[in-house]
Motif scaffolding. Structure first.
Motif: not given
Length: 250
Positions: A54, A196, A198-199, A201, A228, A230
């Motif tokens: 995450r 692109s 996301k959690k 990365d 997002k 994050l």
């Protein structure tokens, strides 16, 4: 004209078996992505982390140059990004002790990017060990303590690299998302390359002088990641208390 589709008992059974197998495969993959930190290597061999569970990790490679690192640090502070990981070559660190000190003072994590720009897959194991050990010694002289992370200078590594890192008490870190900022494709393209994310990365960026557009792209990258929801973390924070799955590295 009428058409009829006829299913006998065997066909129906096979159909449902396929559906059930697909369901469990999808469920397994979901759990694997959610629970584990993916790594490269055999099950019982040293591993290289390239993705987390995450949050998101910004990582910056610095191998040479005098001009781009400080503006990157200024931008991170301005954008209130309190967690990032900088992979520094030992040779660069020796020439820029003040910037190394600032990176640490600003609260960012330091990892090793080797000492010289060496492709670890093209040299003998002893040369890999020599390069990483030389970098460790350079950081020791700069009073940089508790370094636990290393990244292959060129991004290329193999099983011998993993073994050397492990014997030196280091975790090899790759990335799951490459911004390709070092190619200088334009700030908009760099932002798009990271869009692109996301959690989990681990994002590869550069703060060497060859990456001329990273600073321009960084505010929009941070803005998009914030949208997002994050949270920025260091690599060590990302991998703490996590299990690992593996992929084979030959």
């Amino acid at each position: 004209m009428n058409f009829f589709y006829v299913l006998n008992g065997k066909t129906v059974k096979q159909f449902f078996l396929v559906i059930i197998a697909a369901f469990f495969t999808a469920w397994f993959l979901y759990l694997e992505n959610y629970i584990h930190i993916p790594t490269f290597s055999d099950k019982d061999e040293p591993k290289a982390v390239y993705k987390g569970e995450r949050n998101v990790a910004l990582t910056f490679n610095i191998g040479w140059g005098d001009e781009k690192a400080e503006p990157i640090l200024d931008l991170l502070q301005k954008e209130k990004v309190t967690a990032a990981t900088f992979f520094l070559s030992g040779a660069w660190a020796e020439r820029h002790p003040t910037l190394v000190e600032r990176i640490i003072k600003d609260g960012y994590e330091v990892g090793i990017l080797g000492y010289n720009y060496v492709d670890y897959t093209e040299v003998e194991e002893k040369e890999v060990r020599k390069d990483i050990a030389k970098a460790l010694e350079a950081f020791k002289k700069l009073n940089v303590k508790n370094i636990k992370l290393v990244r292959a200078p060129t991004g290329h590594f193999d099983q011998k690299t993993l073994k050397v890192a492990d014997r030196l008490g280091l975790t090899l870190v790759h990335w799951s998302l490459n911004s390709n900022d070092w190619t200088n494709p334009g700030a908009d393209t760099i932002v798009k390359n990271v869009s692109s994310a996301k959690k989990g990365d681990i994002i590869l960026l550069h703060a060497s002088d060859s990456a001329k557009q990273t600073a321009e792209a960084l505010p929009d990258i941070i803005k998009d990641l914030n949208k997002k929801g994050l949270t920025f973390v260091t690599i060590s924070e990302m991998i703490a208390n996590a299990d690992a799955s593996s992929k084979e590295i030959k």
